[in-house]
Design a protein around this motif. Structure first.
Motif, short mmCIF file in Angstrom:
data_model
loop_
_atom_site.label_atom_id
_atom_site.label_comp_id
_atom_site.label_asym_id
_atom_site.label_seq_id
_atom_site.Cartn_x
_atom_site.Cartn_y
_atom_site.Cartn_z
N PRO A 22 0.95 -1.19 0.24
CA PRO A 22 0.22 0.07 0.07
C PRO A 22 0.97 1.48 -0.37
N ASN A 23 2.14 1.41 0.36
CA ASN A 23 2.97 2.86 0.81
C ASN A 23 3.50 2.20 -0.51
N THR A 25 5.23 3.78 -4.19
CA THR A 25 4.59 4.93 -5.10
C THR A 25 4.71 4.93 -6.68
N GLU A 63 7.68 4.15 -7.87
CA GLU A 63 9.01 3.07 -7.22
C GLU A 63 8.02 2.14 -8.52
N GLU A 84 13.43 10.59 -10.03
CA GLU A 84 13.47 10.92 -9.02
C GLU A 84 14.59 11.83 -8.41
N GLY A 129 11.29 14.37 -4.49
CA GLY A 129 10.70 12.93 -4.42
C GLY A 129 9.35 13.73 -3.03
N CYS A 167 6.13 10.76 -7.87
CA CYS A 167 6.43 9.66 -6.31
C CYS A 167 5.79 10.78 -5.05
N ILE A 168 4.26 11.32 -5.72
CA ILE A 168 3.69 11.55 -4.30
C ILE A 168 2.09 10.71 -4.68
N VAL A 169 2.44 9.66 -5.35
CA VAL A 169 1.30 9.21 -5.67
C VAL A 169 1.43 7.98 -5.45
N LEU A 170 0.93 7.06 -4.77
CA LEU A 170 0.13 5.37 -4.26
C LEU A 170 -0.11 4.59 -5.35
N SER A 188 -1.46 1.99 -5.39
CA SER A 188 -2.63 1.65 -4.72
C SER A 188 -3.78 2.66 -5.41
N PHE A 211 1.61 1.73 5.74
CA PHE A 211 0.00 1.77 6.12
C PHE A 211 -0.63 1.24 5.18
N MET A 244 1.63 13.32 1.57
CA MET A 244 2.67 12.45 1.26
C MET A 244 3.83 13.08 1.59
#
Ligand code: FAD
Ligand code: FES
Ligand code: FES
Lengths: 156, 314
Positions: free
Chosen positions: A21-22, A24, A27, A40, A43, A62-65, A67, B6, B38
């Motif tokens: 879940p964590n 990005t 990644e 990156e 970040g 870089c700031i989006v999951l 998921s 998480f 984030m």
């Protein structure tokens, strides 16, 4: 952590993954799918080096999951090249020398692409406004703006 | 930079989101665009057990002009809002602050709800865990003293929402949903004035909608920043003018926006009001420009913004 199953399209290829879940999107693209075009740098969402296109919009990966990407249509800089032919932006970035160290380049190109897809005759002002979302530490902005303008002539 | 661990949950309705929040016994954070959250997670400034994604809640995505209000769902993005015809026609002030928020790529992801509930910022706070541990934790991190003003007992970190200033100047209201039901508050009432805990809303409360009285207004937004794109306000002033009454909101300095109603628009009244706004601004060395300069600029931007409204009626 419970893993999350996500299905999305990357550069026209259906992809189904089971991710943490964590994780990005950056990644996932770089480390699982070997798409290392998106970079990156900061970040933390400040610079735009990690920009990819998601559902027609530029997104800082870089700031989006990953998921959050269920059902998304994703294009990275690797997906611009069709049958060995470069995208006009890739071509004009080379011709105009809009690349110095190159770290910001794929983010710049992806951001510019989302502009040209909607507006293939942007004014100088519109190009600058779009490009100002991204940071180039080599500060080659003039040539970048020029390259986007030249590319718009080719896509028109 | 790697995110902490998480769980991820996607809420399907407002009630579902609040229920999920309670399932995790409050150790959860809501996620909208994630452009504020984030980076905080990456810096270990928050360590929730779960992230509850609000983007699947359809009812939070609507914009409607009905019954004398423009009602904006909390999940509407800044970019969608900026390009909405009613915003351009009725609230030029809001258009300008949206346009001045970060940059277009971020505006396309960032939501108005997240914009209002973004955390306050400080050069000693928005740093990596290693940096902060070496420096010593400040008040906002649960430490005993402020690292900017050593003897201060209150945290003066800066609330940097551009659009809160416009919305406060436009007398907007916020609809808040809790497990017990829904309530409405004037937007300017949601701030505590303390940077350690900037909002009065209880944990788990969901901001559902923002409502602006649907009356045409004139307005100007003036923002001090160094790059003119991507960067947060270092001081900012929003002026909304309806029937020659000007409501002015000052922000970017300190933990809460400050509101002023101008009694008149003659030069003397304006000068006095601008001077007192500058005096009220609690600027401390917690941003990249000096406190003296930011404080002075509050007065300058105040006058500039009001004069522009009077001159151009823009
Ligand atoms: C490089 C950079 C520059 C920036 N510049 C600016 C700027 O100039 N001006 C500015 O105002 N902001 C700026 N921001 C901050 C941020 O992008 C915006 O504030 C944005 O609008 C936040 O919205 P979001 O949807 O991404 O929020 P999120 O990050 O998803 O959420 C922010 C906070 O609000 C909570 N939250 C979100 N929605 C709700 C809801 N409906 N109910 C209850 N809680 C909720 C979250 O739990 C979180 O604590 C910048 C950010 C970056 C990374
Ligand atoms: S690396 Fe994502 S914005 Fe800088
Ligand atoms: S070319 Fe080096 S960062 Fe842009």
């Amino acid at each position: 952590m419970e893993t999350v199953k996500v299905a999305f399209t990357v550069n026209n290829e259906e992809t189904v993954l089971q991710v943490s879940p964590n994780e990005t999107l950056l990644e996932t693209l770089r480390e699982r799918l070997d798409l290392t075009g998106a970079k990156e740098s900061c970040g933390i969402g400040s610079c735009g080096a990690c920009t990819v296109e998601v559902n027609g919009l530029p997104l800082r990966s870089c700031i989006v999951l990953t998921s959050e990407m269920q059902g998304a249509d994703i294009t990275t800089v690797e997906g611009l090249n069709r049958e060995g032919k470069l995208h006009p932006l890739q071509q004009t970035f080379m011709e105009e020398g809009a690349v110095q160290c190159g770290f910001c380049t794929s983010g710049m190109i992806m951001t510019a692409k989302t502009l040209l897809d909607k507006n293939n005759q942007p004014t100088q002002k519109e190009i600058i406004k779009t490009i100002s979302s991204n940071v180039c530490r080599c500060t080659g902005y003039k040539k970048i703006v020029k390259a986007v303008g030249e590319a718009s002539k080719k896509t028109a | 930079m790697i995110l902490p661990g998480f769980e991820y949950r996607k809420a399907t309705s407002v009630a579902d989101a609040i229920a999920l929040y309670n399932d995790f016994e409050g150790k959860a954070r809501y996620l909208a665009g994630g452009t504020d959250l984030m980076p905080l997670l990456k810096y270990r400034l928050a360590a929730p057990a779960a992230i509850i994604d609000l983007k699947g809640i359809e009812e939070l995505k609507a914009i409607a002009a009905i019954d004398g209000w423009l009602t904006i769902g909390a999940n509407v993005t800044l970019f969608e809002l900026k390009n909405h015809p009613v915003v351009k026609e009725y609230f030029p002030l809001l258009y300008q602050s949206l346009d001045a928020t970060s940059c277009e790529t971020l505006q396309m992801r960032a939501t108005i709800g997240g914009n209002l509930l973004q955390d306050t910022r400080c050069i000693e706070y928005n740093k990596s865990l290693e940096w902060r541990a070496a420096r010593g934790f400040c008040l906002k991190m649960g430490g005993k003293c402020c690292n900017v003003v050593p003897h201060s007992r209150v945290c003066l970190s800066n609330y940097c929402s551009d659009n809160a200033l416009s919305l406060v100047a436009l007398s907007a209201e916020a609809d808040l949903a809790e497990a017990g039901g829904e309530k409405t508050a004037g937007l300017e009432k949601i701030y505590t004035g303390s940077g350690s805990k900037p909002f009065v809303v209880e944990p788990g409360t969901l901001l559902t909608r923002i409502r602006i009285p649907l009356e045409k207004s004139k307005g100007v937004y003036e923002k001090l920043r160094v790059r003119n794109s991507i960067d947060y306000p270092l001081a900012a002033v929003a002026v909304a003018m309806k029937k020659s009454v000007a409501r002015v909101c000052v922000g970017g300095v300190g933990p809460a926006p400050l509101v002023y109603e101008l009694a008149g628009t003659d030069e003397g009244t304006l000068r006095d009001a601008a001077n007192s706004a500058s005096t009220d601004a609690r600027a401390v060395p917690n941003a990249i420009l000096s406190p003296a300069y930011r404080k002075k600029m509050v007065g300058v931007l105040f006058r500039r913004a009001v004069q522009k409204v009077l001159r151009e009626g823009a």
